[in-house]
Design an enzyme around this catalytic site. Sequence first.
Site, PDB file in Angstrom:
ATOM      1  CE1 TYR A  33       1.035  -0.406   4.420  1.00  0.00           C
ATOM      2  CE2 TYR A  33       0.025   1.846   4.353  1.00  0.00           C
ATOM      3  CZ  TYR A  33       0.770   1.201   4.770  1.00  0.00           C
ATOM      4  OH  TYR A  33       1.268   1.211   6.187  1.00  0.00           O
ATOM      5  CE  LYS A 149       3.209   3.216   3.247  1.00  0.00           C
ATOM      6  NZ  LYS A 149       3.317   3.202   4.799  1.00  0.00           N
ATOM      7  CD  GLU A 182       9.935   1.598  10.611  1.00  0.00           C
ATOM      8  OE1 GLU A 182       9.582   2.949   9.970  1.00  0.00           O
ATOM      9  OE2 GLU A 182       9.625   0.677  10.124  1.00  0.00           O
ATOM     10  CG  LEU A 207       8.196   2.495   5.122  1.00  0.00           C
ATOM     11  CD1 LEU A 207       7.918   1.110   4.270  1.00  0.00           C
ATOM     12  CD2 LEU A 207       6.856   2.985   5.240  1.00  0.00           C
TER      13      LEU A 207
END
Length: 286
Positions: A33, A149, A182, A207
Amino acid sequence: MSRVAYVNGRYVPHDHARVSIDDRGYQFADGVYEVCEVFHGALVDEARHMERLTRSLAELRIASPLSAGAMRIVLREVVERNKVSNGYVYLQVTRGVAPREHTFPQGQVAPSLVVTAHAVDPAKSASVAEKGVAVVTMPDIRWRRVDIKTISLLPNVLARQEAKEKGAYEAWLLDSDGMITEGAASNAWIVDRSGTIVTRFLDHSILRGITRTTLIDIIRSLGLALEERKFSRAEALSAGEAFITGATTLVTPVVVLDDQPIGDGRPGPVTRKLRALYHDVAARTK
Ligand code: PDD
């Protein structure tokens, strides 16, 4: 106003938008996505989002559902039909519809594409940024390719829920060495006491945030000190400032980490400056 979604070639009322129960996104979270910000009716950093989409699809060997030109048209059409001036456009591509077998479907199965748009009140996100947010740390239990992702977000869902239950906005995830990777849905940054901005380097453990990439352009153009390296929870706790970045959070100050204030417990000057500059520098395409 009734919302509209794009589903595999058709624009349909959002409430009636459907995919098959045999969609591999539903069965296996076998898809990817993108979330692209919409600012004053323009897509923010669209080219970078499309590059990352191409990369995610290639890593999972999912075919591209549309040409780049057709994708541009669909994204705009969904934004316009939903009259979104500020908010974001969400797109999801899965490996398509096929009987449930773990291996890839046999033969030519078209990937599925769903696109939706969501309006966000800019005043609300501005007021969150004005105060800053709290973050809590927890182990990073995700798989080892979070640079892709993928829609497979269960660890992120659990982390965000745990953060919410602890009264925090975001979770910062800790690798097996206790270093912050993250956030559950954002990249993590600190500004050390000497003013150096620190964020983890790009590898398979985070990411490649588009907001992160654009912010690095801004930091470099300002001539500020930047280090792309791992940092620990202890280092974050003793930092002067901290913040998170993402398409939906932009640059949002972190003022509390695990119930302890960061810096003076208020959004710091570096973070505020970077947030203020962000939309002036990020590419906007109508
Ligand atoms: N999340 N890291 C993770 C795990 C993310 O899910 C995101 C974005 C980011 C920031 O990436 P970008 O700057 O490209 O938005 C980093 C989106 C917004 C989401 O899942 O809703």
